[in-house]
Design an enzyme around this catalytic site. Structure first.
Site, PDB file in Angstrom:
ATOM      1  N   ASP A  15       0.871  -1.175   0.000  1.00  0.00           N
ATOM      2  CA  ASP A  15       0.000   0.000   0.000  1.00  0.00           C
ATOM      3  C   ASP A  15       0.912   1.230   0.000  1.00  0.00           C
ATOM      4  O   ASP A  15       1.976   1.178  -0.604  1.00  0.00           O
ATOM      5  CB  ASP A  15      -0.951  -0.035   1.208  1.00  0.00           C
ATOM      6  CG  ASP A  15      -2.276   0.688   0.947  1.00  0.00           C
ATOM      7  OD1 ASP A  15      -2.218   1.873   0.574  1.00  0.00           O
ATOM      8  OD2 ASP A  15      -3.344   0.090   1.126  1.00  0.00           O
TER       9      ASP A  15
ATOM     10  N   HIS B 263       1.408   2.014  -3.292  1.00  0.00           N
ATOM     11  CA  HIS B 263       0.348   2.820  -3.907  1.00  0.00           C
ATOM     12  C   HIS B 263       0.813   4.261  -4.090  1.00  0.00           C
ATOM     13  O   HIS B 263       0.399   4.931  -5.032  1.00  0.00           O
ATOM     14  CB  HIS B 263      -0.925   2.781  -3.052  1.00  0.00           C
ATOM     15  CG  HIS B 263      -1.683   1.487  -3.162  1.00  0.00           C
ATOM     16  ND1 HIS B 263      -1.429   0.556  -4.133  1.00  0.00           N
ATOM     17  CD2 HIS B 263      -2.714   0.984  -2.424  1.00  0.00           C
ATOM     18  CE1 HIS B 263      -2.253  -0.482  -3.981  1.00  0.00           C
ATOM     19  NE2 HIS B 263      -3.042  -0.234  -2.955  1.00  0.00           N
TER      20      HIS B 263
END
Length: 551
Positions: free
Chosen positions: A293, A327
């Protein structure tokens, strides 16, 4: 209108831009105090620990930490070997030091992690106890050369679309259960049940402990949570395979993170590298993040709870760091309700991240992000946007998965309240990006534009150039946008007081800039060779040609 009145109005319109340009230097940040320790050492073997990969060493390691702290502090040594353990609580004046070839392996046995009232994504929630934790301690550290593994594969759900067919079949065959649509694997029935319960871990008066136990496996812990601690050092260690976030300093002060490696599988849902939440006086340096992430993320609480806490993350230096898969490379938000300010990012490299510099929020958060200084950033193979400001964050992956359909957000103007977030006074300079889907994406709210941003001295190679909507007081100066989609290079929608100075772009472009929306005005293109494009500018969707000034 008289000439003098016109000039006065023009001056007032550019004052926000001039204010941003005044931020030539980052603020002087206070010195971050690093912890110091007595030379006294305690070896966990002395307290009965065994490196056989079978013995659960929870009591032995915690006994060593407690004894060290009671004696006034020192170093608790984890020697080379595989040390299986349950949760470890760090205490004041203790440095937990991992020798080279030491592997501190946290057990995948969920029963070893009791349910505790903690904090998750900026809101008080029930969670399983974090493998590494400390509450309101002072002068603590985790240092050395070893590896800390959180057994995240035992906890995490996995989306089918993120694995190859062979990997997916192997995972399903290992046990666990599938969601009703067969697209997500869960490690247990309790984990699956938790995914179907709204706000499963929220602490509410009507929720009993038995209610929470029914979804216990879903409430994945962060690998490390230090809450309310002062003088903290994380140095040299590899933190990997976390059940959720990897490193989560919460409301800490005087934190140094140096030469660490945060490592998670790329598909690890919520597998952030480090999340600074409501922390003050922080240095993150010479560290590497390769996670599932966001890589390096700034947070300060979510919605009303974050505003009630009222503690921004402030006085932060991030330097000489590398982020691989994530991300976002450097991220602020989306839980930034307590604010973020006085943050300096320098000399970082992002390779293969979904987004490079990622600023995200949404209505309901409130909070102000301001005085952010980013300098000397190198990016390569960015999957989506090199630089992104988005005030419509919707808690989804930044890259659309195969077969997934997403509707654009509904655009409407709402009243400005304490729930309205703000991005302003952000200065980004000296960025080189080789290969991205989009160079720059800006999406503000109609009632609260992204304000007073400077992007300066950049070379951005991407398929698409600039897309901007609902912005006020942007400066693009000495930016080279080399794009394959040249129709147009720059899109500006319902934005005002935009200065595009010294822009270079691909020769033979169809349109340099398209301005759209009836609210667009004060867009100035200067010191730019407009002749390299077939058309200097076009106007669409109600924009007036008078909104654009070519100098």
């Amino acid at each position: 209108m008289t000439k003098s009145l016109y000039m006065l109005k023009r001056l007032l319109s550019v004052l926000p831009i001039l204010a941003v340009l005044a931020f030539k230097q980052a603020p002087t940040l206070p010195r971050v105090i690093t912890p110091t320790f007595k030379k006294d050492t305690i070896n966990i073997i002395t307290y009965g620990a065994k490196a056989d990969g079978i013995t659960l060493n929870t009591k032995s390691i915690n006994a060593a930490v407690t004894a060290c702290s009671k004696k006034g502090g020192g170093v608790v040594v984890v020697p080379a070997g595989l040390w299986l353990t349950g949760p470890v609580e760090l205490k004041s004046n203790v440095n937990l030091h991992l020798k080279k070839e030491a592997l501190l392996q946290f057990t995948p046995d969920f029963d070893q992690y009791e349910l505790v009232q903690s904090n998750w994504e900026g809101v008080p929630q029930w969670r399983n106890q974090s493998p590494l934790f400390a509450n309101n301690q002072t002068n603590i550290a985790i240092t050395g050369f070893g590896i800390i593994d959180g057994s995240g594969e035992a906890w995490r759900m996995v989306k089918k679309d993120k694995l190859t067919e062979t990997q997916w079949k192997k995972l399903v065959a290992s046990g666990g259960v599938l969601s009703s649509d067969k697209k997500t694997w869960y490690p247990s029935e309790k984990s699956l049940k938790g995914s179907t319960v709204k706000n499963a871990g929220y602490i509410t008066p009507e929720k009993t402990l038995e209610d929470v136990k029914a979804v216990k496996d879903f409430l994945r812990p962060n690998l490390l949570v230090f809450n309310g601690c002062k003088k903290v050092l994380l140095e040299g260690v590899t933190f990997q395979n976390s059940p959720a976030w990897c490193l989560h300093p919460l409301m800490c002060e005087d934190l140094t993170v140096r030469n660490v490696y945060a490592k998670n599988p790329w598909y690890a849902q919520n597998g952030d590298g480090i999340d600074l939440e409501s922390c003050k006086n922080v240095v993150i340096e010479n560290s590497t993040f390769d996670v599932g992430d966001d890589g390096i993320c700034i947070k300060s609480g979510r919605d009303a709870e974050g505003r009630k806490r009222g503690k921004p993350t402030e006085n932060v230096v991030v330097r000489n760091c590398t982020v691989y898969h994530a991300h976002g490379g450097f991220v602020i938000g989306s839980e930034m309700s307590g604010g973020a300010k006085n943050i300096y990012v320098d000399n970082c490299t992002f390779i293969g991240t979904d987004i490079g510099l990622r600023f995200k929020t949404t209505r309901g958060r409130g909070g102000i992000v301001e005085n952010i200084f980013v300098n000397n950033i190198v990016m390569k193979d960015i999957v989506a946007e090199a630089i992104l400001f988005d005030m419509y964050y919707a808690a989804v992956d930044p890259v659309v998965l195969a077969g997934e359909k997403r509707e654009p957000p509904k655009v409407e103007t709402l009243p400005v309240t304490e729930e309205t977030p703000q991005f302003k006074e952000i200065y980004i300079t000296n960025v080189v990006c080789n290969n991205a889907e989009k160079a720059v994406f800006v999406r503000g709210l109609p009632e609260m534009n992204v304000k007073n941003i400077v992007l300066k001295d950049m070379v951005l190679r991407a398929k698409e150039g600039l897309y901007m909507t609902e912005a006020d007081g942007f400066v693009f100066k000495n930016v080279k946008l080399y794009t394959t989609n040249t129709d147009p290079v720059l899109n500006v929608h319902n934005s005002k007081n935009i200065t595009l100075e010294g822009i270079d772009y691909s020769a033979g472009s169809n349109v340099l800039i398209n301005v759209s929306g009836e609210k667009s005005k004060g867009i100035v293109v200067t010191k730019t060779d407009t002749g390299k494009a077939s058309k200097k500018f076009t106007t669409t969707y109600g924009a007036n040609e008078a909104a654009v000034e070519m100098k």
